[in-house]
Design an enzyme around this catalytic site. Sequence first.
Site, PDB file in Angstrom:
ATOM      1  CD  GLN A   1       5.044  -5.154   2.834  1.00 24.83           C
ATOM      2  OE1 GLN A   1       4.739  -4.313   2.123  1.00 24.83           O
ATOM      3  NE2 GLN A   1       6.294  -5.779   2.583  1.00 24.83           N
ATOM      4  CB  SER A   2       3.560   1.427   6.671  1.00 19.98           C
ATOM      5  OG  SER A   2       2.836   2.743   6.525  1.00 19.98           O
ATOM      6  CG  ASN A   3      -0.474   0.331   1.961  1.00 20.79           C
ATOM      7  OD1 ASN A   3       0.032  -0.497   1.291  1.00 20.79           O
ATOM      8  ND2 ASN A   3      -1.578  -0.256   2.630  1.00 20.79           N
TER       9      ASN A   3
END
Length: 337
Positions: A75-77
């Site tokens: 879930q990397s921004n």
Amino acid sequence: MHLARFPRRFLAHLPTPLERLDRLTKELGGPEIWIKRDDCTGMSTGGNKTRKLEFLMAEAELQGAEMVITQGATQSNHARQTAAFAAKMGMQCHIVLEDRTGSNNANYNNNGNILLDHLHGATTEKRATGPDFNALIEDMADQMRADGKKVYAIPGGGSNPTGALGYVNCAFEILSQVNGSGMKIDHIVTATGSAGTQAGLIVGLKAMNAQIPLLGIGVRAPKAKQEENVFGLACKTAEKLGCPGVVERHDVVANSDYVGDGYGIPTESGLEAIKMFAELEAILLDPVYSAKGAAGFIDLIRKGHFKKGERVVFLHTGGSVALFGYDAAFDFSDRWS
Ligand SMILES: Cc1ncc(COP(=O)(O)O)c(C=O)c1O
């Protein structure tokens, strides 16, 4: 400090607002709480990576890159915002996702940031967690270059001296906002992970002799390691800017007491922070970074670390898109009638 010397692609919505949080201040009964809204920087909803990517993607463009490769957690921004920049600038984007949590949850693996990565046209691959994903993507980029592709590799979190320039600029922006309105501030607090945000901020604050302590709330590494990472990057960033030695080791302070069971695993105090910010101030935090940062901030206020009468700025680094990958962390069954 003359940041215009460095290539930059101006895509961020700046300056971001600096707002007083009256209801949260009243609830906690401690210092006056302000928030720097870097969740509103734009580029696929915003977040702290926009400022870094303005410098990184300009460098990529200057080098003639037709493709960028980067890495991050599922879930990397950072991955999502890199995909957005690549779309806007007409480049391909490939993302190597590190499975740091082992979660099989469908929303965690397909919704939130992942959905937006794909909407922006990026390709993704997932790999089991490992020691050095930055080295991995450098190797992959070398291979692609050998195959004739013009590739620019961006380290995880956009955290290198080029990316950190974005947060040197943020320090200038905060000071110009508070100086322009005659508002003295006593502390700045931010979540800290891959280190670029804290490193850039401390270089900017020290280069301007701002005399405002900066506290990073860690989301992954233990305190000593986090401080070393931030200090190392701050030194390199200061060198790039031509002010070596401007940051001393004791300027870099991190508190890693709020990591909980590990990176990307929600904590009770983080979930409490998300609900407090949402219910009292209509501000959305994310469970991985800004909520753990806010949880530390709230706990330190409750413990009297920041005094009544002081003015404290919490830098909101964004990430709320990840909420849609973490819906299973919340139980709102009592809200239904
Ligand atoms: C929402 C959010 N906040 C904070 C951070 C931490 O910033 P940095 O990696 O620059 O330390 C990140 C990094 O990915 C992030 O996505």
